[in-house]
Design a protein around this motif. Structure first.
Motif, short mmCIF file in Angstrom:
data_model
loop_
_atom_site.label_atom_id
_atom_site.label_comp_id
_atom_site.label_asym_id
_atom_site.label_seq_id
_atom_site.Cartn_x
_atom_site.Cartn_y
_atom_site.Cartn_z
N LEU A 144 -8.77 -3.41 -1.49
CA LEU A 144 -9.02 -3.95 -0.15
C LEU A 144 -7.72 -4.44 0.49
CD1 LEU A 144 -12.32 -5.98 -0.68
CD2 LEU A 144 -12.05 -3.87 0.65
N ARG A 145 -6.79 -4.93 -0.33
CA ARG A 145 -5.55 -5.46 0.23
C ARG A 145 -4.63 -4.35 0.75
NH1 ARG A 145 -0.82 -6.51 -1.91
NH2 ARG A 145 -0.90 -8.69 -1.29
N LYS A 146 -4.98 -3.09 0.46
CA LYS A 146 -4.19 -1.97 0.97
C LYS A 146 -4.64 -1.55 2.37
CE LYS A 146 -3.62 -0.06 -3.70
NZ LYS A 146 -3.88 1.13 -4.55
N ILE A 147 -5.74 -2.13 2.83
CA ILE A 147 -6.31 -1.73 4.12
C ILE A 147 -5.94 -2.74 5.19
CG2 ILE A 147 -8.43 -1.15 5.35
CD1 ILE A 147 -9.74 -0.63 2.61
N LEU A 148 -5.39 -2.26 6.28
CA LEU A 148 -5.03 -3.15 7.38
C LEU A 148 -6.30 -3.68 8.05
CD1 LEU A 148 -2.10 -1.18 9.07
CD2 LEU A 148 -1.94 -3.28 7.71
N PRO A 149 -6.26 -4.90 8.58
CA PRO A 149 -7.44 -5.43 9.29
C PRO A 149 -7.90 -4.48 10.38
CG PRO A 149 -5.82 -7.16 8.94
CD PRO A 149 -5.16 -5.88 8.52
N GLY A 150 -9.19 -4.17 10.37
CA GLY A 150 -9.75 -3.28 11.38
C GLY A 150 -9.61 -1.81 11.07
N ALA A 151 -8.93 -1.47 9.96
CA ALA A 151 -8.67 -0.06 9.64
C ALA A 151 -9.58 0.47 8.53
CB ALA A 151 -7.21 0.14 9.24
N GLY A 152 -10.63 -0.27 8.20
CA GLY A 152 -11.55 0.18 7.17
C GLY A 152 -12.37 1.37 7.60
N LYS A 153 -13.12 1.93 6.69
CA LYS A 153 -13.92 3.12 6.98
C LYS A 153 -15.11 2.81 7.88
CE LYS A 153 -16.62 2.78 2.68
NZ LYS A 153 -16.99 3.48 1.43
N ASN A 154 -15.51 1.55 7.92
CA ASN A 154 -16.60 1.14 8.82
C ASN A 154 -16.54 -0.38 9.00
OD1 ASN A 154 -17.88 -0.02 6.48
ND2 ASN A 154 -18.75 2.00 5.99
N SER A 155 -17.43 -0.90 9.81
CA SER A 155 -17.42 -2.34 10.11
C SER A 155 -17.71 -3.18 8.87
CB SER A 155 -18.44 -2.66 11.21
OG SER A 155 -19.76 -2.30 10.79
N GLU A 198 -11.38 -8.57 5.89
CA GLU A 198 -11.14 -9.85 6.55
C GLU A 198 -11.29 -11.01 5.57
OE1 GLU A 198 -13.05 -12.54 10.20
OE2 GLU A 198 -13.76 -10.49 9.83
N ILE A 199 -12.33 -10.97 4.74
CA ILE A 199 -12.57 -12.02 3.75
C ILE A 199 -11.46 -12.02 2.71
CG2 ILE A 199 -14.12 -12.78 1.91
CD1 ILE A 199 -16.44 -11.64 3.60
N ASP A 200 -11.05 -10.82 2.29
CA ASP A 200 -10.00 -10.70 1.29
C ASP A 200 -8.67 -11.26 1.80
OD1 ASP A 200 -9.11 -9.36 -1.35
OD2 ASP A 200 -7.68 -8.54 0.09
N ALA A 228 0.83 -1.21 0.00
CA ALA A 228 0.00 0.00 0.00
C ALA A 228 0.87 1.25 0.00
CB ALA A 228 -0.93 -0.01 1.21
N LEU A 229 1.94 1.24 0.78
CA LEU A 229 2.85 2.39 0.82
C LEU A 229 3.54 2.57 -0.52
CD1 LEU A 229 4.50 1.89 4.34
CD2 LEU A 229 2.78 3.59 3.69
N ILE A 230 3.95 1.47 -1.13
CA ILE A 230 4.61 1.53 -2.43
C ILE A 230 3.68 2.09 -3.49
CG2 ILE A 230 5.63 0.12 -4.27
CD1 ILE A 230 6.65 -1.73 -1.99
N ALA A 231 2.40 1.73 -3.39
CA ALA A 231 1.42 2.24 -4.35
C ALA A 231 1.38 3.76 -4.33
CB ALA A 231 0.03 1.68 -4.03
N VAL A 232 1.49 4.34 -3.15
CA VAL A 232 1.49 5.80 -3.02
C VAL A 232 2.79 6.37 -3.58
CG1 VAL A 232 1.46 7.73 -1.41
CG2 VAL A 232 -0.02 5.75 -1.01
#
Length: 312
Positions: free
Chosen positions: A173-184, A191-193, A108-112
């Motif tokens: 979705l793979r750029k988002i850490l578990p639990g760090a999404g915009k909502n539940s 989590e599924i991804d 995710a950091l590399i993408a930026v």
């Protein structure tokens, strides 16, 4: 742009020799697009080792997907999927997912960091992709009973802008850490991804250790079908209606993406010599695809070198 971004990352990974940029697991991004993608992916995706096939043994991507889905719905992969889930839950309990999570975070950091390079790569590659597709379609014009011609038409089929946005979100979705999404709701998709990516890697690792890969392609697709089913099931209770619509669109168009991924893999393997070209049509398709793939690789190397020089 989502397809080109995924390809750029994977090609950049193969060119980097400093051990900082990209890990092998990034290939799963393209797999997701093209085979789920990809992608494959995009679940686009990735080109995997397959049997040496002749034209008469090639199967249309759509037919393969239909056959696997029928077996999936009949429960023929139930034991395999249960074992994959048990292994994932064990890895989760034993804190063995941290490495994969760290790789996803680094990606995710590399993408930026590489955003400007990817934009330049996309601008050139998009035009080449259109030229390649035109050349491929001209090569199979008026051929109505050829499996390879049908694969070319599948590969070159465009998607709607809404589907493109949905796939782009799916890959991100793979750029988002578990639990760090915009909502539940988004956290559930992450989590599924994560679970699905682990299972794909786990399957590959088993094959690398000598287990049979006769039905590898089927199992890879079964995992992607399961992932989409889990997302659809989870979305039924979503409060985020926009996310619910995105998942619904991805589900409705999933089989066409899976099929395109199968067809892309076969044509790519034909171009790379992993499938023997046994007639003039196969040789022509292989030559066209290989020529443009070489351009993409050269462009990636050029831009990587320029980026490295700018930083030094």
């Amino acid at each position: 742009m989502f397809l080109f971004n995924s390809i750029w990352f994977i090609m950049l990974a193969s060119l980097n020799n400093k051990g900082v940029i990209m890990k092998k697991t990034l290939s799963l991004t393209l797999a997701s697009l093209l085979c789920a993608v990809s992608p494959m992916a995009a679940d686009t995706a990735a080109v995997t080792a397959v049997e040496q096939l002749q034209e008469t043994k090639l199967i249309r991507g759509a037919d393969f997907v239909q056959a696997v889905r029928a077996k999936y719905q009949a429960g023929e992969y139930k034991e395999f999927l249960m074992k994959m889930d048990q292994d994932y839950q064990a890895a989760k309990t034993e804190s063995e997912l941290e490495g994969l999570i760290a790789i996803r975070s680094e990606d995710a950091l590399i993408a930026v960091e590489q955003a400007a390079d990817m934009d330049r790569w996309n601008a050139v590659a998009k035009g080449w992709m259109q030229e390649r597709n035109k050349d491929l379609l001209e090569a199979v014009e008026n051929l109505n009973d050829s499996v390879l011609a049908d694969k070319v038409r599948s590969l070159t089929t465009s998607v709607s802008s809404d589907e493109e946005k949905a796939i782009s979100y799916f890959l991100d979705l793979r750029k988002i850490l578990p639990g760090a999404g915009k909502n539940s709701d988004e956290n559930r998709l992450v989590e599924i991804d994560l679970a699905s990516e682990y299972k794909q890697i786990h399957l590959d690792s088993q094959i690398a250790m000598g287990q049979s890969n006769v039905d590898r392609r089927e199992k890879q697709l079964a995992l992607r079908i399961e992932k989409m089913d889990q997302m659809v099931q989870a979305s039924q209770s979503f409060e985020d209606q926009e996310l619910k619509k995105t998942v619904a669109l991805l589900s409705e168009t999933a089989d066409s993406r899976y099929a395109k991924g199968i067809d892309l893999t076969d044509i790519s393997n034909l171009a790379r010599g992993k499938i023997d070209a046994s007639n003039d049509l196969e040789k022509k398709i292989a030559s066209i695809f290989s020529s443009y793939q070489g351009k993409f690789t050269d462009l990636t190397k050029q831009m990587f070198d320029q980026s490295s020089e700018a930083k030094n």
